[in-house]
Design a protein around this motif. Structure first.
Motif, PDB file in Angstrom:
ATOM      1  N   GLU A 113       0.047  -5.280   7.736  1.00  0.00           N
ATOM      2  CA  GLU A 113      -0.510  -6.570   7.349  1.00  0.00           C
ATOM      3  C   GLU A 113      -1.210  -7.246   8.529  1.00  0.00           C
ATOM      4  O   GLU A 113      -2.209  -7.961   8.360  1.00  0.00           O
ATOM      5  CB  GLU A 113       0.600  -7.469   6.818  1.00  0.00           C
ATOM      6  CG  GLU A 113       0.130  -8.842   6.349  1.00  0.00           C
ATOM      7  CD  GLU A 113       1.275  -9.678   5.805  1.00  0.00           C
ATOM      8  OE1 GLU A 113       1.158 -10.923   5.820  1.00  0.00           O
ATOM      9  OE2 GLU A 113       2.286  -9.084   5.370  1.00  0.00           O
ATOM     10  N   ARG A 114      -0.702  -7.014   9.715  1.00  0.00           N
ATOM     11  CA  ARG A 114      -1.307  -7.614  10.913  1.00  0.00           C
ATOM     12  C   ARG A 114      -2.413  -6.746  11.495  1.00  0.00           C
ATOM     13  O   ARG A 114      -2.930  -7.029  12.575  1.00  0.00           O
ATOM     14  CB  ARG A 114      -0.227  -7.844  11.963  1.00  0.00           C
ATOM     15  CG  ARG A 114       0.747  -8.953  11.571  1.00  0.00           C
ATOM     16  CD  ARG A 114       1.954  -8.990  12.478  1.00  0.00           C
ATOM     17  NE  ARG A 114       2.782 -10.172  12.209  1.00  0.00           N
ATOM     18  CZ  ARG A 114       4.005 -10.350  12.676  1.00  0.00           C
ATOM     19  NH1 ARG A 114       4.556  -9.413  13.434  1.00  0.00           N
ATOM     20  NH2 ARG A 114       4.681 -11.453  12.401  1.00  0.00           N
ATOM     21  N   GLY A 115      -2.763  -5.667  10.800  1.00  0.00           N
ATOM     22  CA  GLY A 115      -3.848  -4.818  11.246  1.00  0.00           C
ATOM     23  C   GLY A 115      -3.485  -3.874  12.367  1.00  0.00           C
ATOM     24  O   GLY A 115      -4.352  -3.428  13.119  1.00  0.00           O
ATOM     25  N   SER A 116      -2.199  -3.558  12.500  1.00  0.00           N
ATOM     26  CA  SER A 116      -1.753  -2.682  13.565  1.00  0.00           C
ATOM     27  C   SER A 116      -1.207  -1.392  12.973  1.00  0.00           C
ATOM     28  O   SER A 116      -1.200  -1.189  11.758  1.00  0.00           O
ATOM     29  CB  SER A 116      -0.679  -3.373  14.410  1.00  0.00           C
ATOM     30  OG  SER A 116      -0.303  -2.576  15.509  1.00  0.00           O
ATOM     31  N   THR A 117      -0.756  -0.504  13.842  1.00  0.00           N
ATOM     32  CA  THR A 117      -0.166   0.765  13.425  1.00  0.00           C
ATOM     33  C   THR A 117       1.089   1.020  14.258  1.00  0.00           C
ATOM     34  O   THR A 117       1.302   0.394  15.308  1.00  0.00           O
ATOM     35  CB  THR A 117      -1.149   1.931  13.626  1.00  0.00           C
ATOM     36  OG1 THR A 117      -1.448   2.063  15.030  1.00  0.00           O
ATOM     37  CG2 THR A 117      -2.431   1.692  12.842  1.00  0.00           C
ATOM     38  N   PHE A 118       1.914   1.965  13.801  1.00  0.00           N
ATOM     39  CA  PHE A 118       3.126   2.309  14.547  1.00  0.00           C
ATOM     40  C   PHE A 118       2.774   2.825  15.937  1.00  0.00           C
ATOM     41  O   PHE A 118       3.408   2.470  16.924  1.00  0.00           O
ATOM     42  CB  PHE A 118       3.934   3.363  13.783  1.00  0.00           C
ATOM     43  CG  PHE A 118       4.832   2.783  12.734  1.00  0.00           C
ATOM     44  CD1 PHE A 118       6.031   2.179  13.081  1.00  0.00           C
ATOM     45  CD2 PHE A 118       4.483   2.828  11.387  1.00  0.00           C
ATOM     46  CE1 PHE A 118       6.871   1.648  12.119  1.00  0.00           C
ATOM     47  CE2 PHE A 118       5.310   2.299  10.419  1.00  0.00           C
ATOM     48  CZ  PHE A 118       6.514   1.706  10.784  1.00  0.00           C
TER      49      PHE A 118
ATOM     50  N   PRO B 231       0.834  -1.206   0.000  1.00  0.00           N
ATOM     51  CA  PRO B 231       0.000   0.000   0.000  1.00  0.00           C
ATOM     52  C   PRO B 231       0.864   1.250   0.000  1.00  0.00           C
ATOM     53  O   PRO B 231       2.005   1.229   0.460  1.00  0.00           O
ATOM     54  CB  PRO B 231      -0.784  -0.120   1.323  1.00  0.00           C
ATOM     55  CG  PRO B 231      -0.709  -1.572   1.689  1.00  0.00           C
ATOM     56  CD  PRO B 231       0.601  -2.050   1.157  1.00  0.00           C
ATOM     57  N   PRO B 232       0.335   2.338  -0.497  1.00  0.00           N
ATOM     58  CA  PRO B 232       1.098   3.586  -0.528  1.00  0.00           C
ATOM     59  C   PRO B 232       1.478   4.022   0.888  1.00  0.00           C
ATOM     60  O   PRO B 232       0.679   3.933   1.814  1.00  0.00           O
ATOM     61  CB  PRO B 232       0.120   4.584  -1.171  1.00  0.00           C
ATOM     62  CG  PRO B 232      -0.860   3.740  -1.914  1.00  0.00           C
ATOM     63  CD  PRO B 232      -0.978   2.471  -1.156  1.00  0.00           C
ATOM     64  N   GLY B 233       2.691   4.503   1.051  1.00  0.00           N
ATOM     65  CA  GLY B 233       3.135   4.999   2.345  1.00  0.00           C
ATOM     66  C   GLY B 233       3.737   3.941   3.253  1.00  0.00           C
ATOM     67  O   GLY B 233       4.203   4.260   4.349  1.00  0.00           O
ATOM     68  N   VAL B 234       3.700   2.672   2.832  1.00  0.00           N
ATOM     69  CA  VAL B 234       4.255   1.604   3.657  1.00  0.00           C
ATOM     70  C   VAL B 234       5.762   1.550   3.453  1.00  0.00           C
ATOM     71  O   VAL B 234       6.238   1.336   2.344  1.00  0.00           O
ATOM     72  CB  VAL B 234       3.621   0.243   3.297  1.00  0.00           C
ATOM     73  CG1 VAL B 234       4.315  -0.872   4.070  1.00  0.00           C
ATOM     74  CG2 VAL B 234       2.138   0.264   3.600  1.00  0.00           C
TER      75      VAL B 234
ATOM     76  N   ARG C 126       0.151   2.188  17.763  1.00  0.00           N
ATOM     77  CA  ARG C 126      -0.318   1.093  18.619  1.00  0.00           C
ATOM     78  C   ARG C 126       0.841   0.234  19.091  1.00  0.00           C
ATOM     79  O   ARG C 126       0.884  -0.185  20.258  1.00  0.00           O
ATOM     80  CB  ARG C 126      -1.339   0.248  17.855  1.00  0.00           C
ATOM     81  CG  ARG C 126      -1.927  -0.900  18.681  1.00  0.00           C
ATOM     82  CD  ARG C 126      -2.895  -1.715  17.856  1.00  0.00           C
ATOM     83  NE  ARG C 126      -4.014  -0.888  17.395  1.00  0.00           N
ATOM     84  CZ  ARG C 126      -4.942  -1.318  16.549  1.00  0.00           C
ATOM     85  NH1 ARG C 126      -4.865  -2.535  16.042  1.00  0.00           N
ATOM     86  NH2 ARG C 126      -5.929  -0.520  16.184  1.00  0.00           N
ATOM     87  N   GLU C 127       1.795  -0.031  18.217  1.00  0.00           N
ATOM     88  CA  GLU C 127       2.951  -0.846  18.604  1.00  0.00           C
ATOM     89  C   GLU C 127       3.811  -0.125  19.639  1.00  0.00           C
ATOM     90  O   GLU C 127       4.334  -0.749  20.572  1.00  0.00           O
ATOM     91  CB  GLU C 127       3.798  -1.173  17.364  1.00  0.00           C
ATOM     92  CG  GLU C 127       3.103  -2.062  16.344  1.00  0.00           C
ATOM     93  CD  GLU C 127       2.698  -3.400  16.926  1.00  0.00           C
ATOM     94  OE1 GLU C 127       3.502  -3.998  17.665  1.00  0.00           O
ATOM     95  OE2 GLU C 127       1.571  -3.835  16.647  1.00  0.00           O
ATOM     96  N   ILE C 128       3.956   1.194  19.487  1.00  0.00           N
ATOM     97  CA  ILE C 128       4.742   1.957  20.467  1.00  0.00           C
ATOM     98  C   ILE C 128       4.052   1.948  21.829  1.00  0.00           C
ATOM     99  O   ILE C 128       4.693   1.746  22.868  1.00  0.00           O
ATOM    100  CB  ILE C 128       4.952   3.397  19.967  1.00  0.00           C
ATOM    101  CG1 ILE C 128       5.876   3.383  18.736  1.00  0.00           C
ATOM    102  CG2 ILE C 128       5.561   4.268  21.070  1.00  0.00           C
ATOM    103  CD1 ILE C 128       6.044   4.732  18.073  1.00  0.00           C
ATOM    104  N   ARG C 129       2.730   2.158  21.841  1.00  0.00           N
ATOM    105  CA  ARG C 129       1.991   2.099  23.108  1.00  0.00           C
ATOM    106  C   ARG C 129       2.115   0.715  23.739  1.00  0.00           C
ATOM    107  O   ARG C 129       2.318   0.586  24.949  1.00  0.00           O
ATOM    108  CB  ARG C 129       0.514   2.439  22.884  1.00  0.00           C
ATOM    109  CG  ARG C 129       0.233   3.902  22.574  1.00  0.00           C
ATOM    110  CD  ARG C 129      -1.244   4.211  22.771  1.00  0.00           C
ATOM    111  NE  ARG C 129      -2.094   3.344  21.949  1.00  0.00           N
ATOM    112  CZ  ARG C 129      -2.488   3.640  20.725  1.00  0.00           C
ATOM    113  NH1 ARG C 129      -2.110   4.782  20.155  1.00  0.00           N
ATOM    114  NH2 ARG C 129      -3.260   2.816  20.056  1.00  0.00           N
ATOM    115  N   GLY C 130       1.966  -0.308  22.911  1.00  0.00           N
ATOM    116  CA  GLY C 130       2.084  -1.667  23.426  1.00  0.00           C
ATOM    117  C   GLY C 130       3.470  -1.951  23.972  1.00  0.00           C
ATOM    118  O   GLY C 130       3.616  -2.635  24.991  1.00  0.00           O
ATOM    119  N   GLY C 131       4.501  -1.402  23.308  1.00  0.00           N
ATOM    120  CA  GLY C 131       5.863  -1.603  23.776  1.00  0.00           C
ATOM    121  C   GLY C 131       6.108  -0.955  25.124  1.00  0.00           C
ATOM    122  O   GLY C 131       6.709  -1.564  26.025  1.00  0.00           O
TER     123      GLY C 131
END
Length: 294
Positions: free
Chosen positions: A29-34, A15-18, A36-41
């Motif tokens: 691809e896993r339905g997440s965002t940067f 997709p554009p911007g990836v 969300r991953e930072i918050r989860g980390g």
């Protein structure tokens, strides 16, 4: 190139911007965002950071067969380094958003069951042997076979047991429960607070933290656990500086004098791989390694 090939190429294109990081970790691809991953980390770090305190306390409070104790600063350095390296390997090598650190419970076995039988070098050698054995089990596929052989209810019970153990540590550290001394000096039963009643600033902060977490989770606020941890930590520091609380549990929250300090890597590589066989019987060594593996 035919029209059908052009359509196929466009359908398989990212997709554009990836960017390359997104493609490598398959974030979109896993339905997440940067974000969300930072918050989860951050949430994962704060919920696991207790091991940086507990591991040095548990291992540092024990003595080996010869009465030697491990240095707390070196233990903290080793605990942080191992967690960082293994988490990076899991993320980059395994491409999984999982954090790894020293196991709570396993350190107690090493400190109070293994170390009294031998030197610290020999005890840590058994931990290395256990790790090598697990690597062999993984490479040969036996680990997966063993895991499949364990009934699902038992797996769930183990997870529940570990969760209850960690929750109980939280209750004790917060002062929500305390041990009732008995003749045998066991760790049970327990009572509410230190005198059978819930009083004091630490209890208030604990209860507010639990209620805040439940409220944020119920309202589906992003980063609910992280927000609760940071908020209650700051509140505890403020109250401690104003009210001069003497005891909050294992550690007293205070504004740090230093944000970073020089680590001490003195414990790295400080182990004897087969020294334990000279301190006790081979059967005992095998049983100890088997216990660590489990």
């Amino acid at each position: 190139m035919s029209d059908s090939q052009k359509v196929a190429d466009r359908s398989t294109a990212p997709p554009p911007g990836v960017n390359s990081v997104d493609r490598f970790f398959k974030i979109s691809e896993r339905g997440s965002t940067f974000a969300r991953e930072i918050r989860g980390g951050f949430a994962t770090f704060f919920t696991m950071a207790y091991i940086l305190v507990l591991n040095p306390i548990i291992l540092g409070s024990a003595t080996d067969k010869f009465g030697h104790q491990l240095d707390a600063v070196q233990l903290t350095t080793a605990t942080a380094l191992v967690a960082a390296v293994m988490t990076i390997i899991m993320g980059v090598g395994g491409n999984l958003p999982l954090a790894l650190a020293a196991g709570l419970g396993l350190n107690a076995v090493v400190a109070f069951q293994i170390a009294p039988l031998m030197s610290w070098d020999d005890a840590m050698g058994l931990v290395v042997l256990e790790g090598l054995l697990i690597c062999v089990l993984v490479v040969t596929g036996l680990r997966e076979a063993v895991m499949h052989a364990i009934p699902q209810p038992l797996k769930q019970a183990i997870s529940v047991g570990i969760g209850l153990f960690i929750a109980f540590i939280g209750f004790v550290d917060a002062g929500f429960v305390s041990r009732v001394p008995d003749v045998a000096n066991t760790t049970v039963p327990v009572q509410l607070g230190g005198t059978g009643q819930l009083t004091g600033w630490p209890i208030l902060v604990f209860c507010l933290g639990v209620l805040l977490t439940i409220a944020l989770l119920a309202r589906k606020v992003k980063g609910a656990i992280l927000i609760s941890i940071v908020t209650m930590t700051v509140l505890a520091m403020v109250i401690n500086s104003v009210a001069d609380i003497k005891a909050w549990g294992l550690t007293t929250p205070a504004w740090p004098d230093k944000v970073v300090d020089t680590p001490d890597f003195g414990l790295l590589g400080d182990f004897s791989l087969f020294g334990a066989f000279g301190e006790t019987t081979a059967i005992t060594v095998v049983l100890l390694i088997f216990t660590l593996v489990l």
